[in-house]
Design a protein around this motif. Structure first.
Motif, PDB file in Angstrom:
ATOM      1  N   THR A 277      16.602  13.623 -38.269  1.00 37.03           N
ATOM      2  CA  THR A 277      16.224  13.728 -39.684  1.00 37.03           C
ATOM      3  C   THR A 277      15.765  12.346 -40.158  1.00 37.03           C
ATOM      4  OG1 THR A 277      18.222  15.098 -39.800  1.00 37.03           O
ATOM      5  CG2 THR A 277      16.994  14.771 -41.842  1.00 37.03           C
ATOM      6  N   PRO A 278      14.536  12.008 -39.918  1.00 33.57           N
ATOM      7  CA  PRO A 278      14.098  10.627 -40.149  1.00 33.57           C
ATOM      8  C   PRO A 278      14.255  10.156 -41.593  1.00 33.57           C
ATOM      9  CG  PRO A 278      12.490  11.825 -38.852  1.00 33.57           C
ATOM     10  CD  PRO A 278      13.469  12.842 -39.350  1.00 33.57           C
ATOM     11  N   ALA A 279      14.276  11.063 -42.539  1.00 40.13           N
ATOM     12  CA  ALA A 279      14.351  10.626 -43.929  1.00 40.13           C
ATOM     13  C   ALA A 279      15.789  10.452 -44.406  1.00 40.13           C
ATOM     14  CB  ALA A 279      13.621  11.617 -44.828  1.00 40.13           C
ATOM     15  N   HIS A 280      16.768  10.806 -43.584  1.00 38.16           N
ATOM     16  CA  HIS A 280      18.136  10.793 -44.087  1.00 38.16           C
ATOM     17  C   HIS A 280      19.164  10.187 -43.154  1.00 38.16           C
ATOM     18  CE1 HIS A 280      17.019  12.903 -47.700  1.00 38.16           C
ATOM     19  NE2 HIS A 280      16.279  13.705 -46.960  1.00 38.16           N
ATOM     20  N   ASP A 281      18.696   9.475 -42.179  1.00 38.14           N
ATOM     21  CA  ASP A 281      19.635   8.804 -41.287  1.00 38.14           C
ATOM     22  C   ASP A 281      18.946   7.596 -40.673  1.00 38.14           C
ATOM     23  OD1 ASP A 281      22.313   9.430 -39.472  1.00 38.14           O
ATOM     24  OD2 ASP A 281      20.743   8.334 -38.411  1.00 38.14           O
ATOM     25  N   PRO A 282      19.595   6.464 -40.727  1.00 39.73           N
ATOM     26  CA  PRO A 282      18.929   5.241 -40.252  1.00 39.73           C
ATOM     27  C   PRO A 282      18.542   5.305 -38.779  1.00 39.73           C
ATOM     28  CG  PRO A 282      21.208   4.787 -40.946  1.00 39.73           C
ATOM     29  CD  PRO A 282      20.915   6.194 -41.317  1.00 39.73           C
ATOM     30  N   ASN A 283      19.357   5.921 -37.948  1.00 39.56           N
ATOM     31  CA  ASN A 283      19.021   6.007 -36.527  1.00 39.56           C
ATOM     32  C   ASN A 283      17.884   6.983 -36.301  1.00 39.56           C
ATOM     33  OD1 ASN A 283      21.202   4.284 -35.691  1.00 39.56           O
ATOM     34  ND2 ASN A 283      22.488   5.975 -36.361  1.00 39.56           N
ATOM     35  N   ASP A 284      17.988   8.095 -37.009  1.00 35.83           N
ATOM     36  CA  ASP A 284      16.928   9.090 -36.892  1.00 35.83           C
ATOM     37  C   ASP A 284      15.610   8.506 -37.373  1.00 35.83           C
ATOM     38  OD1 ASP A 284      19.136  10.506 -36.260  1.00 35.83           O
ATOM     39  OD2 ASP A 284      18.783  12.174 -37.631  1.00 35.83           O
ATOM     40  N   PHE A 285      15.709   7.635 -38.370  1.00 36.53           N
ATOM     41  CA  PHE A 285      14.510   6.968 -38.873  1.00 36.53           C
ATOM     42  C   PHE A 285      13.840   6.188 -37.747  1.00 36.53           C
ATOM     43  CE2 PHE A 285      12.388   3.233 -40.643  1.00 36.53           C
ATOM     44  CZ  PHE A 285      11.570   3.806 -41.611  1.00 36.53           C
ATOM     45  N   GLU A 286      14.666   5.461 -36.999  1.00 36.93           N
ATOM     46  CA  GLU A 286      14.105   4.665 -35.914  1.00 36.93           C
ATOM     47  C   GLU A 286      13.558   5.542 -34.794  1.00 36.93           C
ATOM     48  OE1 GLU A 286      16.896   1.662 -34.674  1.00 36.93           O
ATOM     49  OE2 GLU A 286      17.013   0.889 -36.732  1.00 36.93           O
ATOM     50  N   ILE A 287      14.266   6.612 -34.502  1.00 42.14           N
ATOM     51  CA  ILE A 287      13.756   7.547 -33.498  1.00 42.14           C
ATOM     52  C   ILE A 287      12.417   8.095 -33.983  1.00 42.14           C
ATOM     53  CG2 ILE A 287      14.150   9.766 -32.358  1.00 42.14           C
ATOM     54  CD1 ILE A 287      17.167   9.180 -32.571  1.00 42.14           C
ATOM     55  N   GLY A 288      12.370   8.415 -35.271  1.00 45.51           N
ATOM     56  CA  GLY A 288      11.143   8.935 -35.867  1.00 45.51           C
ATOM     57  C   GLY A 288       9.988   7.953 -35.722  1.00 45.51           C
ATOM     58  N   GLU A 289      10.293   6.669 -35.919  1.00 46.98           N
ATOM     59  CA  GLU A 289       9.273   5.636 -35.764  1.00 46.98           C
ATOM     60  C   GLU A 289       8.717   5.645 -34.343  1.00 46.98           C
ATOM     61  OE1 GLU A 289       9.340   1.913 -38.067  1.00 46.98           O
ATOM     62  OE2 GLU A 289       8.361   3.726 -38.845  1.00 46.98           O
ATOM     63  N   ARG A 290       9.655   5.693 -33.389  1.00 45.47           N
ATOM     64  CA  ARG A 290       9.237   5.630 -31.989  1.00 45.47           C
ATOM     65  C   ARG A 290       8.390   6.823 -31.576  1.00 45.47           C
ATOM     66  NH1 ARG A 290      14.434   3.073 -31.309  1.00 45.47           N
ATOM     67  NH2 ARG A 290      15.592   4.994 -30.884  1.00 45.47           N
ATOM     68  N   HIS A 291       8.686   7.959 -32.194  1.00 41.42           N
ATOM     69  CA  HIS A 291       7.990   9.174 -31.758  1.00 41.42           C
ATOM     70  C   HIS A 291       6.992   9.675 -32.801  1.00 41.42           C
ATOM     71  CE1 HIS A 291      10.668   9.683 -28.247  1.00 41.42           C
ATOM     72  NE2 HIS A 291      11.548   9.098 -29.034  1.00 41.42           N
ATOM     73  N   GLU A 292       6.761   8.852 -33.810  1.00 44.18           N
ATOM     74  CA  GLU A 292       5.819   9.208 -34.876  1.00 44.18           C
ATOM     75  C   GLU A 292       6.095  10.584 -35.455  1.00 44.18           C
ATOM     76  OE1 GLU A 292       1.975   8.552 -33.188  1.00 44.18           O
ATOM     77  OE2 GLU A 292       2.182   6.383 -33.309  1.00 44.18           O
ATOM     78  N   LEU A 293       7.342  10.783 -35.803  1.00 38.09           N
ATOM     79  CA  LEU A 293       7.722  12.064 -36.393  1.00 38.09           C
ATOM     80  C   LEU A 293       7.468  12.044 -37.890  1.00 38.09           C
ATOM     81  CD1 LEU A 293      11.199  12.501 -34.656  1.00 38.09           C
ATOM     82  CD2 LEU A 293       9.053  13.638 -34.030  1.00 38.09           C
ATOM     83  N   PRO A 294       7.185  13.179 -38.460  1.00 37.77           N
ATOM     84  CA  PRO A 294       7.058  13.240 -39.920  1.00 37.77           C
ATOM     85  C   PRO A 294       8.415  13.017 -40.589  1.00 37.77           C
ATOM     86  CG  PRO A 294       6.789  15.423 -38.932  1.00 37.77           C
ATOM     87  CD  PRO A 294       6.886  14.455 -37.806  1.00 37.77           C
ATOM     88  N   ARG A 295       8.379  12.481 -41.817  1.00 34.62           N
ATOM     89  CA  ARG A 295       9.624  12.270 -42.559  1.00 34.62           C
ATOM     90  C   ARG A 295       9.659  13.241 -43.714  1.00 34.62           C
ATOM     91  NH1 ARG A 295       8.066   5.959 -43.134  1.00 34.62           N
ATOM     92  NH2 ARG A 295       8.284   5.376 -40.941  1.00 34.62           N
TER      93      ARG A 295
END
Length: 888
Positions: A277-295
């Motif tokens: 959940t890139p918009a609601h967890d700092p780690n998920d945010f970073e994972i999202g960055e690495r994989h260019e996931l939508p937030r």
RNA sequence: GGGCGAAUAGCUCAGUCUGGUCCAGAGCGCCUGCCUUACAAGCAGGAGGUCGCAGGUUCGAAUCCUGCUUCGCCCACCA
């Protein structure tokens, strides 16, 4: 009605007027430009809306002791006071007030609200400054500052602009800590983590691929699933390797979620599948960055579900939504399991609301470049903590420092000095408010956010003395000398002051950081409003006096340790200080009438000093050094104990008692003069050593000396520096012999239950010259203390009586045929003999060991031999007595 | 999960860094006796401690080392 009342020290009538006199006389003030030998402390500014509590009591007492002591030493001691605008806290206070009338800050609008807060500050703010006077804080009030003053605000802007220009301030969209109640971002340090029981929900995410397998993920916050944009597995997880790249279907939402591989995932935890959940967890945010996931941001600022979520949940509070989602998952067959789970939950340090990690655009300070010099200063020993171990805390935090989120979505504070041009999109950072875009003359809009309160606090040591102007005060008062604060503030404030001081002044803001402990109740709980276990310092001052409070606090805890005070029994809690103040008062009440103006003008050495005089002068000499050394090392507890012991245990208990006869003239004029002159100096010296700790009673007594008036304040010293010539080991040894002698007689009297008023005769045989001389010199005095007449004797009568052998080997005998029965005396002697025997035994064992004699330092061996000789002699004498008694 | 601190008399704490002067001190509380004209918010005397536990180093340990136990604090993204 009786004299008893008068004999009690009544601080209430003395303290307040005295403080007023001090302040009016300008004793705490050093004019700008006249600071030549500075000693500076910058106060940790209390919240402007705050009230004084015992934490301040402790913290301020320490600072005031240091300031007053240095002032007495002749330093230009400046204690810079002030208050902090305390963004969230103050805004909350006013918001709560408005809420009573059903009004919110949004109802009022920004400008009107800020106006209201200013009104509040002007009306109720700063009461704490008055309260500080009640506990005796000797601040330089003319230098009082407020973090939202014009001057300090200029400093804030200057720092912001310089850091921005240096590339150390940036804006970006990141996960920050969001308080949905305060509706603002918080720094990491402003979040308090507590372990709380919760649930771990295991949810099945069905495969979106024909024939694919479902994955079970686990979460403590099921509502965040609405914002999931992927499921991650570890790249080397054999269980899931085949699934990477396949899609899953997000229950309740219907979004397709790719299964991605990321090393962050813990193979051991749960099923090894992590919802992202890139918009609601700092780690998920970073994972999202690495994989260019939508937030997908599914939360509104106030903590309700946003329009990004399915309609069914929109507008629901986050916790309501959690329940609803769990129900719906269950109904849909997606809920696999609910486990009890203990986990750390973040709370807002101001309102205790549960924090949401939330995606938003904020301002940050890049800390690492600032931290390096701060770390170096500590490692090179230029920055010292007391107690030392707190330095490790500082070092560890600095080593692992993260960027500082400095923007707050509040209205009360320093507004961020950044403007945006609506026309050309430029971003203008400025010291002055710009009126139009310098590039296109377009209209500008200022950033709505304010700065973290701690941003301005970080500048406190130099912003309060004029920076960025080059003032005389800045030159003289920066750097400060000592910072006194609580350990929980090391990250918030101490470290940041160090970094800002080094960055903008090129010099540490202070060299020594003294950490004070926490004030707790008698059950060890932190004093807190919510627990109702607090103590109001003003009530303590009213009932027992500021002096009693200060002494009690200092005696209750040594450096850095917590202090316990019983809020349910203030009489007991502050008895130590109250009793001491009373003792001081009464000692002075006795002494002062005997003293003359001449006494203080005469050096004791010009009188015909007797043993007791030389003894107390020597004791004072050593006490003064002890106190000074303790203060230099910030061991205030030891300083307090030394002043207490000298004044009560030596001056009052022995010197004054012995001097009574002489002061009355019983031993002639020369003796009387020596006693009164010595006493005058000792009383005055004692009051001076005491003054930093108990300023009121000490000043009251010092200014009551004959020939002195209120004008002759000791606030500005001088601090006692007794001459080395007062040190007198011979006098101390001889006097110790007298004390033992008197003690033995008192002991025997009690042991045999002899009427306290009965005058005894004591025979002393074999007194060494020192003791014999002392007995001759102080014969009447010790007779009074022991209620006994001492007679030297060559031999002791064999009849019934009480015996004792002194350390010197002298023998003491009380012929008391009427009260001493032989059996009892034999028993007593036997007991004493056993004690000596066991001491002798261990001494002998040591000396008999060749290893000890060979390896221990010669001095230690020598001392051991002397000890053995003396013990053997005392034992011999006792054995002899026992035999004589047995035969008789 | 890391880091730090604490454990000494019934209670609150000194002493530990720099081992011997500590068979360990203070205040409060407790016991006994005192209105001894500065102080009963006082004076005098007294009882009370395996210095958390177990090892080790040393001639010698409350003090140094190792391990353990129990509390407390701080930091940390394990969903």
């Amino acid at each position: 009605m009786s004299q008893k009342l008068d004999s009690r020290y009544d601080p209430a009538g003395i303290e307040a007027p005295m403080y007023r006199r001090w302040e009016e006389a300008g004793l705490f003030h050093v004019p700008a430009g006249q600071v030549e030998r500075p000693y500076v402390i910058s106060i940790p500014p209390p919240n402007v809306t705050g009230a004084l509590h015992m934490g301040h009591g402790l913290n301020h007492t320490i600072q005031d002791v240091l300031i007053r002591w240095r002032r007495m030493q002749g330093f230009d001691a400046v204690w810079v006071p002030g208050t902090d605008h305390a963004g969230i806290a103050t805004q909350n206070v006013v918001e709560r007030e408005l809420a009573k009338n059903g009004v919110s800050r949004w109802d009022l609008g920004r400008e009107a609200f800020v106006e209201k807060v200013w009104d509040w500050v002007h009306e109720y703010g700063g009461q704490i400054l008055e309260q500080q006077r009640a506990i005796g804080d000797s601040c330089d009030w003319e230098r009082t500052r407020f973090t939202l003053d014009d001057g300090l605000s200029r400093a804030v802007r200057e720092v912001f602009v310089r850091l921005y220009d240096k590339g150390l301030i940036y804006r970006g969209e990141y996960i920050i800590n969001w308080c949905p109640r305060c509706r603002t971002a918080l720094a990491n340090e402003e979040v308090e983590h507590r372990d709380e029981p919760g649930k771990l929900y295991h949810i099945r995410y069905p495969s979106a691929v024909e024939g694919g397998q479902d994955l079970v993920v686990a979460t403590t916050r099921p509502e965040t699933m609405l914002g999931d944009t992927a499921v991650a597995v570890h790249p080397e997880d054999p269980r899931h390797a085949a699934r990477v790249g396949q899609d899953l279907l997000l229950p309740l939402v219907g979004r397709l979620l790719p299964v991605i591989a990321d090393e962050y995932v813990d193979l051991e935890f749960g099923t090894g599948a992590l919802k992202v959940t890139p918009a609601h967890d700092p780690n998920d945010f970073e994972i999202g960055e690495r994989h260019e996931l939508p937030r997908v941001n599914v939360l509104e600022a106030e903590g309700t579900i946003s329009g990004e979520a399915p309609e069914a949940y929109r507008g629901l509070d986050r916790f309501e939504a959690r329940e609803r989602i769990v129900e719906d998952l269950e109904a849909g067959g997606f809920l696999v399991e609910i486990e009890d789970h203990l986990h750390a939950v973040g709370h807002c340090y101001r309102c205790d609301t549960i924090i949401e990690p939330w995606l938003s655009e904020q301002w940050f300070v890049r800390m690492r470049p600032l931290a390096e010099p701060g770390l170096a200063a500590y490692r090179e020993g230029r920055l010292r903590f007391h107690p030392e171990h707190f330095g490790k805390k500082y070092e560890h935090w600095m080593e692992n420092i993260r960027d500082w989120c400095i923007s707050r979505q509040l209205w009360w504070g320093h507004r961020i000095p950044v403007w945006y041009c609506e026309a050309c999109g430029s971003e203008i950072v400025s010291r002055d408010d710009p009126t139009e875009c310098p590039h296109c003359h377009g209209e500008l809009v200022q950033d709505p956010d304010v700065l973290d309160t701690w941003f301005s606090s970080a500048l406190w040591p130099f912003s309060t003395v004029g920076w960025p102007e080059e003032t005389a005060d800045l030159e003289a008062l920066y750097p400060t000398d000592t910072l006194v604060t609580a350990s929980e503030i090391i990250f918030f404030w101490v470290a940041r002051m160090v970094m800002m001081g080094l960055e903008f002044m090129g010099e540490l803001p202070f060299a020594d950081v003294v950490i004070n402990g926490t004030v707790r109740d008698h059950r060890g709980r932190r004093m807190a409003k919510s627990l109702g276990n607090g103590i109001d310092p003003l009530e303590v001052v009213e009932r027992f006096g500021a002096d009693a409070m200060r002494y009690t606090i200092l005696s209750g805890a040594s450096m850095g340790t917590d202090i316990q005070l019983n809020y349910q029994d203030l009489d007991a809690a502050f008895a130590v200080g109250r009793n001491f103040a009373n003792k001081i008062w009464n000692a002075a009440r006795f002494a002062l009438p005997y003293l003359t103006e001449e006494d203080l003008a005469t050096s004791p050495e010009d009188r015909e000093l007797e043993l007791a005089d030389r003894w107390i002068l020597s004791r004072f000499q050593s006490t003064a050094h002890e106190v000074t050394e303790a203060l230099e090392a910030f061991r205030l507890h030891d300083a307090a104990a030394a002043v207490y012991q000298f004044g009560w245990g030596e001056l009052a208990d022995w010197y004054i008692e012995l001097a009574k006869l002489r002061l009355g003239g019983a031993r002639g004029d020369a003796s009387r003069a020596a006693a009164s002159t010595t006493l005058a100096h000792m009383l005055d010296g004692w009051m001076r050593l005491l003054h930093p700790i108990m300023p009121f009673v000490s000043e009251a007594i010092a200014t009551r000396h004959p020939g002195r008036s209120e004008e002759d304040t000791i606030v500005r010293g001088p601090w006692p520096e007794p001459p080395d010539s007062w040190e007198d080991d011979a006098a101390e040894a001889a006097f110790a012999g007298l004390q033992e002698l008197v003690g033995q007689v008192r002991n025997l009297r009690a042991a045999y239950g002899i009427d306290p008023s009965r005058q005894l005769t004591v025979l002393v045989r074999g007194a060494p010259p020192g003791l014999a001389g002392a007995m001759a010199a102080e014969g009447e005095g010790i007779s009074r203390l022991a209620r006994a007449v001492f007679q030297g004797a060559d031999g002791l009568p064999a009849g019934p009586g009480a015996h004792a052998v002194l350390q010197s080997g002298a023998e003491l005998f009380l012929p008391l045929a009427d009260v001493v029965d032989v059996e009892r005396e034999l028993g007593r002697l036997e007991k004493e003999l056993l004690r000596l025997e066991s001491l002798l035994e261990s001494s002998r064992a040591r000396l008999d060991s060749p290893a000890f004699v060979e390896k221990a330092p010669a001095a230690v061996v020598e001392r051991e031999r002397e000890k053995q000789t003396s013990l053997a002699e005392r034992r011999r004498l006792l054995v002899e007595k026992r035999r004589a008694l047995g035969e008789g």
